[in-house]
Motif scaffolding. Structure first.
Motif, PDB file in Angstrom:
ATOM      1  N   MET A 217       0.832  -1.212   0.000  1.00 49.11           N
ATOM      2  CA  MET A 217       0.000   0.000   0.000  1.00 49.11           C
ATOM      3  C   MET A 217       0.867   1.263   0.000  1.00 49.11           C
ATOM      4  N   LEU A 218       2.019   1.180   0.674  1.00 53.16           N
ATOM      5  CA  LEU A 218       2.931   2.337   0.661  1.00 53.16           C
ATOM      6  C   LEU A 218       3.453   2.571  -0.753  1.00 53.16           C
ATOM      7  N   TYR A 219       3.690   1.464  -1.453  1.00 51.17           N
ATOM      8  CA  TYR A 219       4.155   1.590  -2.843  1.00 51.17           C
ATOM      9  C   TYR A 219       3.064   2.230  -3.703  1.00 51.17           C
ATOM     10  N   ALA A 220       1.839   1.759  -3.494  1.00 45.97           N
ATOM     11  CA  ALA A 220       0.704   2.332  -4.248  1.00 45.97           C
ATOM     12  C   ALA A 220       0.580   3.819  -3.939  1.00 45.97           C
ATOM     13  N   CYS A 221       0.798   4.153  -2.663  1.00 42.12           N
ATOM     14  CA  CYS A 221       0.698   5.554  -2.247  1.00 42.12           C
ATOM     15  C   CYS A 221       1.752   6.395  -2.970  1.00 42.12           C
ATOM     16  N   SER A 222       2.962   5.834  -3.104  1.00 38.21           N
ATOM     17  CA  SER A 222       4.028   6.593  -3.786  1.00 38.21           C
ATOM     18  C   SER A 222       3.680   6.768  -5.272  1.00 38.21           C
ATOM     19  N   ILE A 223       2.980   5.795  -5.856  1.00 38.53           N
ATOM     20  CA  ILE A 223       2.576   5.927  -7.273  1.00 38.53           C
ATOM     21  C   ILE A 223       1.512   7.015  -7.411  1.00 38.53           C
ATOM     22  N   LEU A 224       0.602   7.044  -6.454  1.00 35.15           N
ATOM     23  CA  LEU A 224      -0.439   8.088  -6.472  1.00 35.15           C
ATOM     24  C   LEU A 224       0.220   9.466  -6.388  1.00 35.15           C
ATOM     25  N   TYR A 225       1.203   9.547  -5.495  1.00 34.63           N
ATOM     26  CA  TYR A 225       1.897  10.816  -5.307  1.00 34.63           C
ATOM     27  C   TYR A 225       2.666  11.203  -6.571  1.00 34.63           C
ATOM     28  N   LYS A 226       3.269  10.213  -7.217  1.00 35.65           N
ATOM     29  CA  LYS A 226       4.091  10.476  -8.409  1.00 35.65           C
ATOM     30  C   LYS A 226       3.216  10.863  -9.604  1.00 35.65           C
ATOM     31  N   THR A 227       2.141  10.094  -9.823  1.00 36.26           N
ATOM     32  CA  THR A 227       1.360  10.328 -11.049  1.00 36.26           C
ATOM     33  C   THR A 227       0.291  11.414 -10.864  1.00 36.26           C
ATOM     34  N   LYS A 228      -0.132  11.610  -9.644  1.00 35.78           N
ATOM     35  CA  LYS A 228      -1.229  12.550  -9.335  1.00 35.78           C
ATOM     36  C   LYS A 228      -2.463  12.249 -10.182  1.00 35.78           C
ATOM     37  N   LEU A 229      -2.774  10.962 -10.243  1.00 38.69           N
ATOM     38  CA  LEU A 229      -3.956  10.533 -10.991  1.00 38.69           C
ATOM     39  C   LEU A 229      -4.853   9.693 -10.086  1.00 38.69           C
ATOM     40  N   PRO A 230      -6.160   9.684 -10.381  1.00 38.72           N
ATOM     41  CA  PRO A 230      -7.048   8.859  -9.553  1.00 38.72           C
ATOM     42  C   PRO A 230      -6.657   7.384  -9.634  1.00 38.72           C
ATOM     43  N   MET A 231      -6.808   6.697  -8.499  1.00 38.63           N
ATOM     44  CA  MET A 231      -6.330   5.306  -8.466  1.00 38.63           C
ATOM     45  C   MET A 231      -7.400   4.342  -7.955  1.00 38.63           C
ATOM     46  N   ILE A 232      -7.419   3.183  -8.591  1.00 36.38           N
ATOM     47  CA  ILE A 232      -8.276   2.093  -8.093  1.00 36.38           C
ATOM     48  C   ILE A 232      -7.341   0.963  -7.693  1.00 36.38           C
ATOM     49  N   VAL A 233      -7.463   0.516  -6.438  1.00 35.10           N
ATOM     50  CA  VAL A 233      -6.660  -0.644  -6.041  1.00 35.10           C
ATOM     51  C   VAL A 233      -7.491  -1.890  -6.330  1.00 35.10           C
ATOM     52  N   VAL A 234      -6.911  -2.751  -7.179  1.00 36.78           N
ATOM     53  CA  VAL A 234      -7.648  -3.947  -7.615  1.00 36.78           C
ATOM     54  C   VAL A 234      -7.048  -5.173  -6.930  1.00 36.78           C
ATOM     55  N   PHE A 235      -7.812  -5.771  -6.010  1.00 27.83           N
ATOM     56  CA  PHE A 235      -7.334  -6.992  -5.359  1.00 27.83           C
ATOM     57  C   PHE A 235      -7.677  -8.161  -6.261  1.00 27.83           C
ATOM     58  N   ASN A 236      -6.652  -8.665  -6.912  1.00 29.01           N
ATOM     59  CA  ASN A 236      -6.853  -9.730  -7.911  1.00 29.01           C
ATOM     60  C   ASN A 236      -6.722 -11.114  -7.250  1.00 29.01           C
ATOM     61  N   LYS A 237      -7.098 -12.121  -7.993  1.00 24.01           N
ATOM     62  CA  LYS A 237      -7.018 -13.533  -7.556  1.00 24.01           C
ATOM     63  C   LYS A 237      -7.951 -13.803  -6.380  1.00 24.01           C
ATOM     64  N   ASN A 238      -9.108 -13.173  -6.456  1.00 25.86           N
ATOM     65  CA  ASN A 238     -10.126 -13.331  -5.422  1.00 25.86           C
ATOM     66  C   ASN A 238     -10.612 -14.772  -5.319  1.00 25.86           C
ATOM     67  N   ASP A 239     -10.457 -15.522  -6.404  1.00 24.84           N
ATOM     68  CA  ASP A 239     -10.885 -16.933  -6.376  1.00 24.84           C
ATOM     69  C   ASP A 239      -9.996 -17.751  -5.457  1.00 24.84           C
ATOM     70  N   VAL A 240      -8.743 -17.296  -5.254  1.00 19.90           N
ATOM     71  CA  VAL A 240      -7.823 -18.025  -4.375  1.00 19.90           C
ATOM     72  C   VAL A 240      -7.977 -17.526  -2.936  1.00 19.90           C
ATOM     73  N   THR A 241      -7.927 -16.224  -2.754  1.00 23.34           N
ATOM     74  CA  THR A 241      -8.082 -15.644  -1.408  1.00 23.34           C
ATOM     75  C   THR A 241      -9.073 -14.497  -1.479  1.00 23.34           C
ATOM     76  N   ASN A 242     -10.088 -14.563  -0.657  1.00 20.03           N
ATOM     77  CA  ASN A 242     -11.079 -13.502  -0.623  1.00 20.03           C
ATOM     78  C   ASN A 242     -10.443 -12.219  -0.056  1.00 20.03           C
ATOM     79  N   ALA A 243     -10.753 -11.100  -0.697  1.00 19.87           N
ATOM     80  CA  ALA A 243     -10.081  -9.847  -0.310  1.00 19.87           C
ATOM     81  C   ALA A 243     -10.809  -9.088   0.796  1.00 19.87           C
ATOM     82  N   ASP A 244     -11.763  -9.763   1.468  1.00 22.00           N
ATOM     83  CA  ASP A 244     -12.497  -9.043   2.527  1.00 22.00           C
ATOM     84  C   ASP A 244     -11.572  -8.558   3.636  1.00 22.00           C
TER      85      ASP A 244
END
Ligand SMILES: Nc1nc2c(ncn2[C@@H]2O[C@H](COP(=O)(O)OP(=O)(O)OP(=O)(O)O)[C@@H](O)[C@H]2O)c(=O)[nH]1
Length: 383
Positions: A154-181
């Motif tokens: 999440m810190l890495y994602a935060c640094s990308i948000l800061y760098k790009t200054k663009l809206p971001m969607i965090v996509v938790f993938n592979k939900n079939d293996v581990t539920n992202a709740d």
């Protein structure tokens, strides 16, 4: 409906390419196929048809051989080469903006090659200034169940948000293996994240790191992340089963609205401030030069060496003056200003209207008395 751009970024193996493939087929079944761009020069095979593929114009292996580079250097160089043509790419995409609702972009698995390279920034910026652009940050959910790994990601994602200054969607993938709740829970309930950190520490032992220091560091970082989470949309998907892709598209629509409302204005404000700052800097440089010419005027005309001191004085001073290039013997002197112009050439009349006139006036006021080499050089330069 205007075309929006989704740039998929994620750690290696997070499932970006599979996500792109599923998103592509999902949009196709909805009869709104996307415009697809692949920016990964090193990928061997992509499981979707790309409208623009970096591999068509740049041969990654040849870049490696010709420039004697390792894998990451070759990815960055390939992106650099591609970014030199980005205006042509944007023109191609622009022509299709009435036909497609979405343009989706796959990026190299070596995330840092794209996010932290100049060419990555140029490419992102070019899209963002032409279309509403959203970052989809893909997370490998099963690999992020440990609270410390999760927080690092999440810190890495935060640094990308800061760098790009663009809206971001965090996509938790592979939900079939581990539920992202669990991730949703951690992102919305600080206490629950704290509990997970404590449990994790107890389970894994202290590892001699000093629990006091580690837990207080984690506490403060997670507090900082609370602010970051408030900026985000998060969705959980499975690129394998196709689950969650409608939610993802809704999140994209939300973020596009947000882009229009907030980010666009913010970006324009930043660009304007940059331009004004640049103009001020140029004016300051010109004043420095004029001051220099004026100073020469007051000095004794015979002191030819003293004028050279003026140049170096400015250079060693506040850095807003001329660049002394005495050491380049035999090379024709070219006086440039610090910053962009140092590499790109001179400030032109077009950039700063009236500049040439002001130069001329300043020159005329001193030209008759100044016999120094510097003044002559400047006079030559102005011709
Ligand atoms: N179970 C499951 N596996 C997935 C899912 N998405 C991707 N994978 C698997 O995860 C692995 C990596 O997927 P890729 O799409 O190649 O990941 P990538 O991020 O593009 O990888 P790089 O380009 O190497 O960075 C592959 O084995 C995929 O089959 C998913 O939703 N569920």
């Amino acid at each position: 409906m205007t075309m929006s751009t989704v740039i998929c970024i994620g750690m290696a193996g997070s499932g970006k390419t599979t996500f792109m493939q599923r998103l592509n087929s999902h949009l196709r079944t909805k009869k709104t196929p996307p415009y697809v761009i692949n920016l990964d020069p090193a990928v061997l095979k992509i499981p979707y048809g790309a409208n623009i593929d970096i591999r068509d114009s740049i041969k990654y292996k040849k870049v490696m051989e010709n420039y004697q580079l390792g894998p990451n250097g070759a990815i960055v160089t390939s992106l650099n080469l591609f970014s030199t043509k980005i205006d042509q790419v944007i023109k191609l995409v622009e022509k299709k903006k009435e036909k497609y609702n979405h343009c989706i972009i796959d990026t190299p698995g070596q995330i840092e090659c794209f996010v932290w390279s100049a060419s990555g920034a140029i490419i992102t910026e070019s899209f963002a200034s032409t279309f509403p652009t959203v970052i989809a940050y893909i997370v490998d959910t099963p690999r992020n169940t440990s609270p410390t790994t999760f927080m690092s990601n999440m810190l890495y994602a935060c640094s990308i948000l800061y760098k790009t200054k663009l809206p971001m969607i965090v996509v938790f993938n592979k939900n079939d293996v581990t539920n992202a709740d669990f991730a949703k829970d951690w992102m919305t309930d600080f206490e629950s994240f704290q509990r997970a950190v404590r449990d994790d520490q107890e389970l894994n032992g202290d590892l001699g790191m000093g629990s006091g220091y580690m837990s207080s560091l984690i506490n403060s970082m997670s507090l900082m992340l609370e602010e970051f989470y408030s900026q985000l949309d998060m969705v959980s998907v499975s690129s394998f089963t196709g689950e969650g892709f409608d939610d993802f598209l809704t999140a994209v629509d939300n973020k596009v609205d947000e882009y229009e409302e907030y980010y666009k204005a913010e970006r324009e404000r930043i660009l304007k401030a940059k331009e004004e700052k640049e103009k001020l800097r140029k004016d300051k440089s010109i004043n420095g030069l004029m001051k220099d010419l004026g100073l020469n005027d007051k000095k004794d005309g015979n002191e030819s060496d003293a004028s050279a001191e003026v140049i170096s004085d400015i250079e060693a001073g506040d850095g807003d003056g001329l660049v002394d290039r005495d050491e380049d013997e035999g090379v024709e002197r070219e006086y440039t200003f610090p910053g962009e112009e140092r590499t790109q050439g001179e400030i032109t009349e077009k950039d700063t209207p009236g500049l040439q006139k002001r130069y001329q006036e300043a020159l005329e006021s001193v030209a008759k008395t100044a016999s120094s080499e510097t003044a002559e050089n400047i006079a030559r330069h102005l011709k």
